[in-house]
Design a protein around this motif. Structure first.
Motif, PDB file in Angstrom:
ATOM      1  N   LEU A  73      42.267  52.420  17.032  1.00  0.00           N
ATOM      2  CA  LEU A  73      43.631  52.641  16.563  1.00  0.00           C
ATOM      3  C   LEU A  73      44.080  54.082  16.760  1.00  0.00           C
ATOM      4  N   ASP A  74      43.187  55.034  16.540  1.00  0.00           N
ATOM      5  CA  ASP A  74      43.562  56.442  16.708  1.00  0.00           C
ATOM      6  C   ASP A  74      44.003  56.723  18.145  1.00  0.00           C
ATOM      7  N   GLY A  75      43.270  56.189  19.109  1.00  0.00           N
ATOM      8  CA  GLY A  75      43.638  56.382  20.513  1.00  0.00           C
ATOM      9  C   GLY A  75      44.964  55.727  20.846  1.00  0.00           C
ATOM     10  N   MET A  76      45.188  54.543  20.265  1.00  0.00           N
ATOM     11  CA  MET A  76      46.431  53.841  20.526  1.00  0.00           C
ATOM     12  C   MET A  76      47.619  54.591  19.928  1.00  0.00           C
ATOM     13  N   LEU A  77      47.475  55.085  18.711  1.00  0.00           N
ATOM     14  CA  LEU A  77      48.550  55.844  18.081  1.00  0.00           C
ATOM     15  C   LEU A  77      48.836  57.138  18.834  1.00  0.00           C
ATOM     16  N   ASP A  78      47.786  57.776  19.345  1.00  0.00           N
ATOM     17  CA  ASP A  78      47.975  58.982  20.145  1.00  0.00           C
ATOM     18  C   ASP A  78      48.779  58.671  21.403  1.00  0.00           C
ATOM     19  N   LEU A  79      48.467  57.545  21.994  1.00  0.00           N
ATOM     20  CA  LEU A  79      49.177  57.126  23.202  1.00  0.00           C
ATOM     21  C   LEU A  79      50.653  56.854  22.899  1.00  0.00           C
ATOM     22  N   ILE A  80      50.907  56.190  21.796  1.00  0.00           N
ATOM     23  CA  ILE A  80      52.289  55.901  21.392  1.00  0.00           C
ATOM     24  C   ILE A  80      53.058  57.199  21.154  1.00  0.00           C
ATOM     25  N   ARG A  81      52.438  58.131  20.452  1.00  0.00           N
ATOM     26  CA  ARG A  81      53.111  59.398  20.141  1.00  0.00           C
ATOM     27  C   ARG A  81      53.434  60.199  21.390  1.00  0.00           C
ATOM     28  N   ARG A  82      52.588  60.115  22.385  1.00  0.00           N
ATOM     29  CA  ARG A  82      52.769  60.909  23.595  1.00  0.00           C
ATOM     30  C   ARG A  82      53.699  60.258  24.618  1.00  0.00           C
ATOM     31  N   SER A  83      54.023  58.978  24.391  1.00  0.00           N
ATOM     32  CA  SER A  83      54.895  58.267  25.321  1.00  0.00           C
ATOM     33  C   SER A  83      56.353  58.529  24.978  1.00  0.00           C
ATOM     34  N   TRP A  84      57.202  58.441  25.977  1.00  0.00           N
ATOM     35  CA  TRP A  84      58.631  58.597  25.765  1.00  0.00           C
ATOM     36  C   TRP A  84      59.178  57.489  24.878  1.00  0.00           C
ATOM     37  N   ARG A  85      58.669  56.272  25.080  1.00  0.00           N
ATOM     38  CA  ARG A  85      59.142  55.109  24.329  1.00  0.00           C
ATOM     39  C   ARG A  85      58.020  54.083  24.240  1.00  0.00           C
ATOM     40  N   SER A  86      57.958  53.355  23.141  1.00  0.00           N
ATOM     41  CA  SER A  86      56.941  52.309  23.011  1.00  0.00           C
ATOM     42  C   SER A  86      57.545  51.097  22.321  1.00  0.00           C
ATOM     43  N   ARG A  87      57.176  49.921  22.807  1.00  0.00           N
ATOM     44  CA  ARG A  87      57.642  48.663  22.246  1.00  0.00           C
ATOM     45  C   ARG A  87      56.526  47.622  22.353  1.00  0.00           C
ATOM     46  N   ALA A  88      56.426  46.766  21.330  1.00  0.00           N
ATOM     47  CA  ALA A  88      55.397  45.733  21.312  1.00  0.00           C
ATOM     48  C   ALA A  88      55.980  44.402  21.778  1.00  0.00           C
ATOM     49  N   TYR A  89      56.261  44.282  23.060  1.00  0.00           N
ATOM     50  CA  TYR A  89      56.781  43.015  23.585  1.00  0.00           C
ATOM     51  C   TYR A  89      55.709  41.929  23.550  1.00  0.00           C
ATOM     52  N   GLY A  90      54.485  42.270  23.919  1.00  0.00           N
ATOM     53  CA  GLY A  90      53.367  41.354  23.790  1.00  0.00           C
ATOM     54  C   GLY A  90      53.302  40.258  24.836  1.00  0.00           C
ATOM     55  N   ASP A  91      52.145  39.589  24.863  1.00  0.00           N
ATOM     56  CA  ASP A  91      51.871  38.458  25.759  1.00  0.00           C
ATOM     57  C   ASP A  91      52.195  38.810  27.217  1.00  0.00           C
ATOM     58  N   PHE A  92      52.646  37.836  27.978  1.00  0.00           N
ATOM     59  CA  PHE A  92      52.898  38.027  29.407  1.00  0.00           C
ATOM     60  C   PHE A  92      54.033  39.003  29.693  1.00  0.00           C
ATOM     61  N   TYR A  93      54.993  39.110  28.767  1.00  0.00           N
ATOM     62  CA  TYR A  93      56.276  39.737  29.076  1.00  0.00           C
ATOM     63  C   TYR A  93      56.161  41.225  29.416  1.00  0.00           C
ATOM     64  N   GLY A  94      55.294  41.931  28.709  1.00  0.00           N
ATOM     65  CA  GLY A  94      55.120  43.347  29.016  1.00  0.00           C
ATOM     66  C   GLY A  94      54.640  43.581  30.429  1.00  0.00           C
ATOM     67  N   TYR A  95      53.750  42.722  30.909  1.00  0.00           N
ATOM     68  CA  TYR A  95      53.227  42.856  32.275  1.00  0.00           C
ATOM     69  C   TYR A  95      54.311  42.574  33.313  1.00  0.00           C
ATOM     70  N   MET A  96      55.169  41.628  33.027  1.00  0.00           N
ATOM     71  CA  MET A  96      56.241  41.324  33.970  1.00  0.00           C
ATOM     72  C   MET A  96      57.277  42.443  33.992  1.00  0.00           C
ATOM     73  N   LEU A  97      57.572  43.038  32.838  1.00  0.00           N
ATOM     74  CA  LEU A  97      58.463  44.193  32.803  1.00  0.00           C
ATOM     75  C   LEU A  97      57.852  45.363  33.573  1.00  0.00           C
ATOM     76  N   LEU A  98      56.533  45.504  33.475  1.00  0.00           N
ATOM     77  CA  LEU A  98      55.833  46.527  34.250  1.00  0.00           C
ATOM     78  C   LEU A  98      55.991  46.272  35.744  1.00  0.00           C
ATOM     79  N   ALA A  99      55.770  45.035  36.169  1.00  0.00           N
ATOM     80  CA  ALA A  99      55.876  44.698  37.588  1.00  0.00           C
ATOM     81  C   ALA A  99      57.286  44.923  38.115  1.00  0.00           C
ATOM     82  N   GLU A 100      58.281  44.764  37.255  1.00  0.00           N
ATOM     83  CA  GLU A 100      59.675  44.971  37.659  1.00  0.00           C
ATOM     84  C   GLU A 100      60.097  46.437  37.600  1.00  0.00           C
ATOM     85  N   GLY A 101      59.255  47.296  37.038  1.00  0.00           N
ATOM     86  CA  GLY A 101      59.599  48.705  36.915  1.00  0.00           C
ATOM     87  C   GLY A 101      60.402  49.031  35.672  1.00  0.00           C
ATOM     88  N   ALA A 102      60.555  48.072  34.758  1.00  0.00           N
ATOM     89  CA  ALA A 102      61.330  48.305  33.538  1.00  0.00           C
ATOM     90  C   ALA A 102      60.527  49.049  32.479  1.00  0.00           C
TER      91      ALA A 102
END
Length: 269
Positions: free
Chosen positions: A176-205
């Motif tokens: 959890l500490d590593g994950m929270l560090d990653l969230i804090r250092r990112s410009w934006r974070s959202r928990a879309y979850g399941d397949f959808y995050g990967y498809m947004l990644l593939a689309e460049g979103a």
């Protein structure tokens, strides 16, 4: 592309069949929901979709193995020289049960245990994504209305949009500490979850998607789509291919993601 053209066409046929079943049962008042031994839900739509896909594969690809989330098994062993279809009839069943439209049927083809074809069909979103090795990645409602997709070019975590499934899984695995560090250092974070995050990644979103625990049917269809779109897909130790967890990115961000979140053990071939 020619090598997998027939398989890709079949995957779309399988997805059409799955969509016709799942959309009829989505938000149905008589939807039957049970609890599996792992305490995750399963609906009559999950089982009906997988049975229909298995039936078609038995007729059209009788020599290929089949592995599905709901009925497991397989008609051919894994290993060298084998072909195996991997099916998740409804990825995002909890969403499906609650009437949230973010769910999909995942269809993958593995050769020698390596995902070479993936298709994700999300009929409630009116969207489908697919790819095959050497073919590129595409999205649209149907192959006749498809557009090529590509990951983003974001190079810094401070400029990146990070996607993840939930925080509880990371906490349960002591990360959890590593994950929270990653969230804090990112410009934006959202928990879309399941397949959808990967498809947004593939689309460049979005620029990265991470998950702490997955099964083969959760991952197999996603890997070709992300990698053919120009992205990178490994486990937490940096090993490519299906694993028990996932770090997916646009490529330039991957070393930073692994350094902050990855397995401390060195990657092995």
């Amino acid at each position: 592309m020619a090598r997998y053209a027939d398989d890709l066409a079949l995957a779309h046929v399988l997805a059409d069949t799955a969509d016709s079943i799942s959309t009829t049962r989505f938000r149905a008042l008589d939807l039957n929901v049970d609890t599996k031994p792992d305490l995750t839900p399963v609906t009559d739509a999950d089982t009906a979709v997988e049975q229909a896909i298995r039936s078609t594969l038995a007729r059209t690809r009788p020599r290929d193995g089949v592995l599905g989330e709901e009925f497991g098994g397989g008609t051919a062993p894994a290993g060298r020289g084998t072909r195996r279809w991997v099916i998740d009839p409804i990825d995002g069943t909890k969403n499906f049960v609650r009437g949230v439209p973010i769910w999909a049927t995942l269809i993958a083809l593995l050769e020698d245990d390596r995902p070479v074809l993936g298709l994700v069909s999300a009929p409630a979103l009116g969207r489908r994504w697919w790819a095959a090795t050497g073919h590129g990645a595409y999205a649209g409602r149907h192959p006749t209305s498809a557009s090529p997709i590509r990951v983003s070019r974001v190079r810094r975590l401070a400029d990146a949009s990070l996607c993840y499934s939930s925080l509880t899984g990371w906490e349960e695995r002591g990360r959890l500490d590593g994950m929270l560090d990653l969230i804090r250092r990112s410009w934006r974070s959202r928990a879309y979850g399941d397949f959808y995050g990967y498809m947004l990644l593939a689309e460049g979103a979005v620029d990265a998607m991470v998950e702490p625990e997955l099964s083969l049917w959760d991952l197999a269809a996603l890997i070709p789509i992300v990698t053919e779109a120009g992205g990178t897909f490994t486990d937490l130790a940096g090993r490519p291919g299906p694993g028990e967890n996932a770090v997916a990115s646009n490529g330039p961000l991957h070393p930073d993601l692994l350094a902050r979140l990855g397995d401390p053990r060195p990657a092995t071939a």
